[in-house]
Every structure is written in C-alpha cells, then in structure tokens.
Write a protein that holds these residues in place. Structure first.
Motif, PDB file in Angstrom:
ATOM      1  N   VAL A   1       7.814  -5.790  -3.204  1.00  0.00           N
ATOM      2  CA  VAL A   1       6.376  -5.900  -2.937  1.00  0.00           C
ATOM      3  C   VAL A   1       5.803  -4.487  -2.930  1.00  0.00           C
ATOM      4  O   VAL A   1       6.224  -3.653  -2.132  1.00  0.00           O
ATOM      5  N   PRO A   2       4.845  -4.175  -3.793  1.00  0.00           N
ATOM      6  CA  PRO A   2       4.376  -2.788  -3.941  1.00  0.00           C
ATOM      7  C   PRO A   2       3.372  -2.397  -2.876  1.00  0.00           C
ATOM      8  O   PRO A   2       2.231  -2.045  -3.203  1.00  0.00           O
ATOM      9  N   VAL A   3       3.737  -2.492  -1.634  1.00  0.00           N
ATOM     10  CA  VAL A   3       2.859  -2.089  -0.544  1.00  0.00           C
ATOM     11  C   VAL A   3       3.651  -1.133   0.334  1.00  0.00           C
ATOM     12  O   VAL A   3       4.757  -1.474   0.766  1.00  0.00           O
ATOM     13  N   ALA A   4       3.108   0.035   0.594  1.00  0.00           N
ATOM     14  CA  ALA A   4       3.813   1.013   1.415  1.00  0.00           C
ATOM     15  C   ALA A   4       3.512   0.748   2.885  1.00  0.00           C
ATOM     16  O   ALA A   4       2.413   0.306   3.228  1.00  0.00           O
ATOM     17  N   ALA A   5       4.487   1.025   3.753  1.00  0.00           N
ATOM     18  CA  ALA A   5       4.256   0.918   5.188  1.00  0.00           C
ATOM     19  C   ALA A   5       3.171   1.914   5.572  1.00  0.00           C
ATOM     20  O   ALA A   5       3.138   3.029   5.056  1.00  0.00           O
ATOM     21  N   GLY A   6       2.303   1.506   6.497  1.00  0.00           N
ATOM     22  CA  GLY A   6       1.221   2.393   6.910  1.00  0.00           C
ATOM     23  C   GLY A   6      -0.092   2.106   6.207  1.00  0.00           C
ATOM     24  O   GLY A   6      -1.138   2.615   6.618  1.00  0.00           O
ATOM     25  N   THR A   7      -0.085   1.305   5.139  1.00  0.00           N
ATOM     26  CA  THR A   7      -1.321   0.923   4.465  1.00  0.00           C
ATOM     27  C   THR A   7      -2.121   0.008   5.380  1.00  0.00           C
ATOM     28  O   THR A   7      -1.541  -0.876   6.009  1.00  0.00           O
ATOM     29  N   PRO A   8      -3.456   0.199   5.442  1.00  0.00           N
ATOM     30  CA  PRO A   8      -4.246  -0.787   6.207  1.00  0.00           C
ATOM     31  C   PRO A   8      -4.094  -2.172   5.578  1.00  0.00           C
ATOM     32  O   PRO A   8      -4.056  -2.303   4.353  1.00  0.00           O
ATOM     33  N   LEU A   9      -4.015  -3.174   6.437  1.00  0.00           N
ATOM     34  CA  LEU A   9      -3.749  -4.529   5.962  1.00  0.00           C
ATOM     35  C   LEU A   9      -4.836  -4.992   4.979  1.00  0.00           C
ATOM     36  O   LEU A   9      -4.549  -5.616   3.956  1.00  0.00           O
ATOM     37  N   ALA A  10      -6.137  -4.629   5.288  1.00  0.00           N
ATOM     38  CA  ALA A  10      -7.242  -5.071   4.429  1.00  0.00           C
ATOM     39  C   ALA A  10      -7.093  -4.487   3.026  1.00  0.00           C
ATOM     40  O   ALA A  10      -7.291  -5.179   2.025  1.00  0.00           O
ATOM     41  N   ASP A  11      -6.701  -3.182   2.942  1.00  0.00           N
ATOM     42  CA  ASP A  11      -6.523  -2.547   1.638  1.00  0.00           C
ATOM     43  C   ASP A  11      -5.416  -3.248   0.854  1.00  0.00           C
ATOM     44  O   ASP A  11      -5.527  -3.496  -0.342  1.00  0.00           O
ATOM     45  N   ALA A  12      -4.309  -3.555   1.569  1.00  0.00           N
ATOM     46  CA  ALA A  12      -3.174  -4.180   0.893  1.00  0.00           C
ATOM     47  C   ALA A  12      -3.577  -5.533   0.331  1.00  0.00           C
ATOM     48  O   ALA A  12      -3.229  -5.880  -0.801  1.00  0.00           O
ATOM     49  N   LEU A  13      -4.339  -6.290   1.125  1.00  0.00           N
ATOM     50  CA  LEU A  13      -4.746  -7.623   0.674  1.00  0.00           C
ATOM     51  C   LEU A  13      -5.673  -7.518  -0.534  1.00  0.00           C
ATOM     52  O   LEU A  13      -5.620  -8.340  -1.450  1.00  0.00           O
ATOM     53  N   ALA A  14      -6.514  -6.482  -0.524  1.00  0.00           N
ATOM     54  CA  ALA A  14      -7.446  -6.317  -1.634  1.00  0.00           C
ATOM     55  C   ALA A  14      -6.712  -5.896  -2.904  1.00  0.00           C
ATOM     56  O   ALA A  14      -7.024  -6.348  -3.999  1.00  0.00           O
ATOM     57  N   ALA A  15      -5.714  -5.020  -2.744  1.00  0.00           N
ATOM     58  CA  ALA A  15      -5.047  -4.458  -3.916  1.00  0.00           C
ATOM     59  C   ALA A  15      -4.042  -5.432  -4.521  1.00  0.00           C
ATOM     60  O   ALA A  15      -3.860  -5.466  -5.729  1.00  0.00           O
ATOM     61  N   THR A  16      -3.344  -6.218  -3.664  1.00  0.00           N
ATOM     62  CA  THR A  16      -2.270  -7.078  -4.163  1.00  0.00           C
ATOM     63  C   THR A  16      -2.595  -8.518  -3.816  1.00  0.00           C
ATOM     64  O   THR A  16      -2.689  -8.856  -2.637  1.00  0.00           O
ATOM     65  N   PRO A  17      -2.792  -9.360  -4.804  1.00  0.00           N
ATOM     66  CA  PRO A  17      -3.086 -10.755  -4.480  1.00  0.00           C
ATOM     67  C   PRO A  17      -1.798 -11.501  -4.081  1.00  0.00           C
ATOM     68  O   PRO A  17      -0.695 -11.084  -4.418  1.00  0.00           O
ATOM     69  N   GLY A  18      -1.971 -12.593  -3.323  1.00  0.00           N
ATOM     70  CA  GLY A  18      -0.852 -13.481  -3.018  1.00  0.00           C
ATOM     71  C   GLY A  18       0.104 -12.961  -1.970  1.00  0.00           C
ATOM     72  O   GLY A  18       1.266 -13.347  -1.946  1.00  0.00           O
ATOM     73  N   LEU A  19      -0.360 -12.080  -1.081  1.00  0.00           N
ATOM     74  CA  LEU A  19       0.531 -11.563  -0.039  1.00  0.00           C
ATOM     75  C   LEU A  19       0.667 -12.587   1.090  1.00  0.00           C
ATOM     76  O   LEU A  19      -0.295 -13.259   1.445  1.00  0.00           O
ATOM     77  N   LEU A  20       1.864 -12.682   1.642  1.00  0.00           N
ATOM     78  CA  LEU A  20       2.109 -13.539   2.804  1.00  0.00           C
ATOM     79  C   LEU A  20       2.224 -12.608   4.006  1.00  0.00           C
ATOM     80  O   LEU A  20       3.142 -11.789   4.074  1.00  0.00           O
ATOM     81  N   CYS A  21       1.274 -12.708   4.942  1.00  0.00           N
ATOM     82  CA  CYS A  21       1.226 -11.742   6.043  1.00  0.00           C
ATOM     83  C   CYS A  21       1.723 -12.387   7.331  1.00  0.00           C
ATOM     84  O   CYS A  21       1.246 -13.457   7.719  1.00  0.00           O
TER      85      CYS A  21
END
Lengths: 497, 248
Positions: free
Chosen positions: A51-71
């Motif tokens: 999953v191309p999301v780095a630790a420390g990224t704000p959750l909102a940014d991650a959701l915007a950048a990568t679709p289909g995330l399971l949080c």
C-alpha cells in the motif's frame, strides 16, 4: 564490552497490520491502513504490504491520494502485547530474549547457535517459523544488540557479521537505522549527516555538544565499540531442561513422557547444585509461535522427580497442543537450597528433616486434588471474639506461637460453622437457659460476657452472654444469648468435651 | 563352611542393616488411652499402624476423645471431615486436651475424595495419626485403609455415624451386643458417650466424664469404663470402680 557475545535482532516491518490480518484472514490482500489520533489530526501509523502510503501521512491526504483504502484504528497496546508474546516464544532458542519496542526483538544467542546448526541455520530457522506464522520479519546477527538491530532494519537481508566486520557493515547504513529519535535525526540532517559513517567521521567533542552524548553512545553500540546488555523478558531460571521433539507432539501421553525425561534431568541438575524447586513451569512451544504454560508450586523445596512429575502431570490436560508442540522447556523458576539427604539415626535432625520433607510432599499431593483452601491449619490468633481466635494458615508455613492466655478459658472442642438459632427459655432476664428446644437443661455455668469489637467500623453484632450447659440427654453445649435490645436470641455455638 | 574375617565383617554389616531396618520400619507400638484401660487392650494400648473405629453418636465427647488420642500420638495429625459437617474441630478447645494446634492439619473432603485423602494421609510416614469422618465405608475400602495405616505406621481413627438406635436406649447405656455398624476391618471399635459431669450442680458443669465402651477388639475382649478428664493433670482418670459390668 563483553567479549565474544552474539546478538540476533528481529525486525517486524508490518507488525500492526500483520496482527490484524492474522486475526482476520479476510483482511489479507486489502489496502489496509491504520491510523491514530495525534492532537487535532489523524495520522496514518502503518500500512499493509504494497500500500503506497507512508506512516505519518495525514489520514485525509492518504484517502484523497489513494482510492479504496480500508482504515482501522491502531492499537499500540495490543501491538506491544503481541511483541512480548513473540519474545516469549523466542525463549525457545535462548533464555535471554527481550522485546525492543515498538517493533523489534533482541536475542542474546551467545552459545546457542550450534543447536540449530550454526548462526545462519538459527537465523533461517527463526525467521522461517515467524514467516510461517504470518509475520513479515527481517533478522540479522552481530556482536552487539544495536548493531544487529541496525542491520536488520536497514542492512542486507539475513546479514551475519563478526565483531571485526561489524563497523564496516554498519557505517553505510542511514542514520535512522540506529534510531536516535526524531529530533536528533532532524538536527543531524540539518548538519548534513545522513549515514552512520557521516557521524563516525566527525570529531566526538563537538558532536556531543551539538547532538547530545546519547547519540555517541548509540554510535559506539552500533559499531561494536560498546555493548549494552539486553534486559531479558524474564530472568533465566536457575535450572531448566529442554527437549526438542523430532515431530510435533499432540497427545497428553507424549507430553507426559517428555515431562518425565525432563524432570529426571532437571532434578539431577538440582541435586548437583544443592537446590530444591519451589516453583516449576513447563512451557510448551507450539508450531504456531505461541507458548502454553503450566506451573506448580510446592510447599517445601523438593527435587524428588517422581513427586514433582506427579504434581505437574495432573495439569497436562490443560495444555492445548494446537497443531503440535515442538519444544518442551521445564524450568525451576524458584529454588531454595536443599542439603543432600542423609540417612540418620532415629530421632536425629536428619530424620526430622526427612519427615518434614515427606509431610510437605503429602500436603502438595492433597492440595493438588482437594484444592489449596481445603488443606489448612488453624493457627492461634489473638482475638477475644470466639470465631476469630484462630486463623487459617498454610500447613507448610512455620507455626505461630499461641499468644498469651490463648486457650486458657474453657472453649468447645467443636465450633459450629455459624451459630445455630434455638428456641430457649430462661426464668430470669439475664439468667441461664432452663430449656433448649425440646430438652431440659440440668446444669448451666456462666455467664461469660463477650463484647464485639466496637472500635471497628461496620455493623457489629450485639454482646453475647455465653453459657456452658448440660442437657438432660447428656450433651454438653456452648450456647449464648445475644442481646440487641428486647428479648435475647439464643444460639448453639459449639460442643464441649 | 569356614569364614574368613572379611566375610564376618560383611555379615556384621548385613545384620546391622537388617537391625536398622527393623528399628526404623514402623514406629511400632501403641498409643496409650489411660492407665487401667491400656492393661486390658491387646498390645497395651491402641496399636499404631492400624485403624480404629469410633462411633460418633455424640458430637462433643467423640470429638474430644479423638482429639485427645491425636494429641497422645505425638506428632503431626490430620483431621478429614466433609466441608458441610456440623462443626469445625476447634483448636482452642482441643488444646486443653493436649492437642497442639501447630500439629493439626484440617482437610475438607467428602465422598471418594475423603477416602482418597484418608488413604494418602495414613500411608504417609510423616503423620502420626489421622482422624477421618467417613459416613459410608464398605469393607473393601476399610481394608484398604487398614493396609495404608500398616504401610505408614499411622494411627487411624475412623469416625462413623451410628445407625438409629432403639427409642428406649439411653445414651448412657452402652449397648454392647447390639452393634449396628456392620462388619469391620478395624482393630478396635469404640463408642463414647457422655456422663453427668463430676461434681455437677445446677450452676456447675463439673469435669467432663465419659463412658468408653470397647465394643470390639481384635485379640481382646469387649469392655466398658467410666473415665473423668482431669484438666489439672491433663489425663483421663479411670473411676475407682474400674471396669463397668456390661449390661446385655
């Protein structure tokens, strides 16, 4: 620095997500990320494999950048507990294991590697087991714990370096591998120090002034110039014995057979050391990297293999073997000195000691079946209130001296568990009873007035007037009248000799 | 056959071993009940390494008699009783009869657990005496307990309830020939009943007096005595009259 020590470090890059996927296999393959509240913001703390999301990224940014995330929310306490249990499983390769939070384990494997065919074999064995149990893991072996940890995090997969090679292997690693803390890391980056080697080339005095002496200590440990002994999960027991099963075992009979062999070995060790066991634990390491434990305590130190094996055997049924047990470890967690047994003359100290030991064994056996509370001694206790004149004690403990005047007053030989109410008749307001139920009283001696402990808080019973009576059918009873205003209530409290 | 000096030394050491085993084996001997009673009992007292039955018809004097015997046995003792029994053996009262509270272990057990615990306790050489409340005891179990007591050299006291006695029977009368407990593996069987206290008055209870009825004695004869507990001398004193004649 301790000469010749060897450390194995394990790093779990995706401990938090692996934990959830192990619990719920349906999560495998999804774009799982974990988040935690940090002040006003929600930050991503971990992401599953790929999953191309780095630790420390704000959750909102991650959701915007990568679709289909399971949080899912992060649970650091559960992660720490998992790490501790993994460290406990690692006790099967060495008695010195310690979790190094948040996601590593340090093992001191000095002198243990030959059991798995050398260091490379040991490392491969441990990592293969953990991977089979569903964890992503990287491992490395070096002379110091921090050096091994740095290699496990940032070095080549499966690196094994000697004390001499360690500095050369660690120098090219990024500075974050020795985990100096976020602030120090940032300060070092401003000075242009990006690798361990950059740091090592600087003069030490100015470095300590700018970045603090703690960083120099980390640097020395990482390069193998100084060692910090690991603080083991639990101190190594005074005596232990181990069996590796060639095939995973599943039945209680097989565990019992292994236990008997272990016990013989352990008791031999204890005898040579002049010790006796007070507490024993049998740890069963299962193939799925978990540990099942059963334990017993003994009233007297003992190294009688048959006796101890019998006590433990009663609990084997509580072990859940799962898919099989591959290693049994029997450890004497608590020991006491126990002199060599010597036959002696009748009445000698040696014979008395042997008899005391035999009594301890009997008490252990009885407690094993009847339960610890069903076997007790009633020790004298300084209280005037009849029910409190004794106190239940462990029969194996040292007896208590009776206090002054204890047992001097006439008391019953058998006391009712609680006073039994009885209809009684007395002719005078504070006089003796003349009838107890259906029976006539032929003689009554008393009264002995006993007052409750009025100085203690809580509802207290009323004062009691005790009478020792003999009824017409020959029974001698201890009865009392409780006076709480109004008519007295009569009770039978015991039987006299 | 001639013996060399070496052989003689070996023989002496073997004999010494045999002697030591005999001396160590059971703490043989007896527990004395009281002067005057021991003379009638086979062996001169209650045999150790054997079980004896006490018919528990009256709670107070039975508990007292058993506590007294446990104290006389000298050494750690165990008392096995159901957890729901009428009352607890009470150390403050038993201490007056010579039973040290430090040497009494109480066990809560009933049914099969109680039988098992009694056997374990009797078999252990660590205990000098064991008292067990066993309401139901078949002959096979009783034999097992007897064998366990022999192995451990322990004095065993089995407190057994007595079947309902005929209405007219007074507790003071020992009914020697109407034994309603059934066959036994025990060495002796006793019944203890209370008598009016010595020197009793309406406002004085007097010293405890019991009638001890020896209903059965293997290798002996039934007998009956009246005894008084002398708290000053800490001893059971047999009445001047000696043995009481038996009433059929």
């Amino acid at each position: 620095m301790a000469e010749g020590r060897r450390h194995l470090a394990l790093w779990f890059p995706r401990l938090a997500t692996d934990r959830l996927i192990r619990r719920d296999p349906a999560l495998a393959g999804t774009s799982l990320i974990l988040w935690a509240q940090e002040g006003q913001r929600r930050l991503v703390t971990a992401a599953a494999e790929g999953v191309p999301v780095a630790a420390g990224t704000p959750l909102a940014d991650a959701l915007a950048a990568t679709p289909g995330l399971l949080c899912l929310p992060a649970d650091p306490a559960a992660d720490a507990a998992l790490l501790a249990s993994l460290a406990a499983w690692c006790l099967c390769v060495t008695p010195l294991a310690a979790p190094s939070p948040p996601d590593g384990i340090a093992l001191d494997i000095t002198g243990c590697a030959h059991l798995k065919g050398g260091e490379a074999g040991l490392l491969a064995w441990v990592t293969a087991r953990l991977r089979a149990a569903g964890f992503a893991v990287r491992g490395a072996i070096a002379a110091t714990a921090l050096g091994a940890a740095a290699l496990a995090r940032a070095g080549q997969e499966g690196a094994i370096v000697t004390a001499g090679e360690q500095a050369r292997a660690v120098l090219p690693l990024p500075l974050s591998a020795i985990r100096p803390g976020a602030e120090t890391l940032e300060a070092a980056a401003r000075l242009g120090l990006r690798t361990v080697g950059d740091l090592a080339r600087q003069p030490r005095g100015p470095l300590a002034r700018r970045l603090g002496p703690g960083l120099l200590r980390l640097l020395d440990q990482a390069l193998g110039r100084a060692d910090a002994p690991i603080v083991p999960l639990r101190p190594p027991p005074p005596a232990r014995a181990v069996i590796d099963c060639p095939e995973p075992i599943l039945t209680a009979e097989a565990i019992g057979a292994g236990l008997a062999a272990l016990m013989a070995e352990l008791c031999g060790d204890l005898a040579r050391a002049g010790l006796g066991a007070r507490r024993l634990t049998l740890a069963c390491h299962r193939t799925d990297a978990t540990v099942q434990r059963i334990g017993i305590g003994t009233g007297e130190a003992s190294r009688d293999a048959a006796h101890l094996a019998r006590l433990l055997a009663a609990r084997i049924e509580r072990i859940d073997p799962g898919f099989g047990i591959e290693r049994l470890v029997l450890a004497a967690e608590v020991t006491e000195t126990l002199g060599a047994r010597q036959g002696g003359l009748a009445g000698s100290a040696a014979e008395a000691a042997a008899r005391r030991e035999e009594l301890g064994r009997l008490i252990d056996r009885l407690r094993g079946r009847l339960g610890p509370r069903a076997v007790r001694r009633l020790d004298p206790f300084p209280s005037h209130w009849p029910e409190h004149a004794v106190r239940a004690a462990d029969p194996a403990s040292a007896p208590r001296e009776p206090p002054e005047g204890w047992g001097a007053k006439p008391r019953p030989v058998r006391l009712a568990r609680r006073p039994r109410p009885i209809a009684a008749l007395s002719l005078l307001p504070e006089g003796p009873p003349v009838r107890l139920g259906e029976r006539r009283v032929v003689s009554a001696e008393g009264p002995e007035r006993i007052l409750p402990a009025w100085w203690k808080p809580g509802g207290q019973p009323g004062a009691r007037d005790y009478w020792r009576v003999e009824t017409e059918d020959g029974q001698r009873l201890w009865v009392f009248a409780e006076r709480t205003g109004g008519a007295p209530a009569w009770f039978i409290h015991g039987w006299l000799a | 056959m001639t013996q060399s000096p070496d052989d003689r030394a070996a023989l002496v050491s073997v004999l010494r071993g045999v002697l030591a085993r005999h001396q160590a084996a059971p703490r043989a001997g007896v527990v004395g009940v009281a002067r005057g009673i021991d003379e009638i009992l086979p062996g001169g007292g209650l045999a150790r390494g054997a079980v004896h039955e006490v018919l528990a018809s009256e709670t107070g004097c039975c508990t007292a008699f058993c506590g007294y015997l446990l104290g006389r046995a000298g050494g750690p003792a165990a008392w096995i009783a159901p957890p729901r029994a009428a009352g607890l053996p009470w150390p403050p009262g038993l201490a007056a009869l010579g039973l040290d509270p430090a040497g009494l272990i109480l066990l809560d057990a009933t049914g099969d657990d109680a039988l098992w615990a009694a056997e374990q306790a009797l078999r252990s050489p660590a205990l000098a005496a064991v008292a067990a409340v066993l309401p139901r005891l078949d002959l096979a179990s009783a034999r097992r307990l007897q064998l366990a007591a022999e192995a451990g050299g322990t004095l065993g006291l089995l407190l057994r309830p007595e079947e309902a006695r005929p209405e007219e029977a007074r507790p003071h009368e020992a009914r020697l020939h109407q034994d309603r407990v059934g066959p036994t593996a025990a060495r002796t069987r006793w019944r203890v009943s209370s008598l009016p206290g010595a020197g009793a008055a309406p406002h004085r209870l007097g010293a405890a007096r019991w009638r001890l009825s020896l209903l059965l004695a293997r290798g002996g004869r039934p007998a009956c005595w009246d005894v008084t507990w002398d708290n000053g001398r800490k001893a059971l004193i047999l009445d001047e009259t000696g043995e009481v004649t038996m009433h059929g």
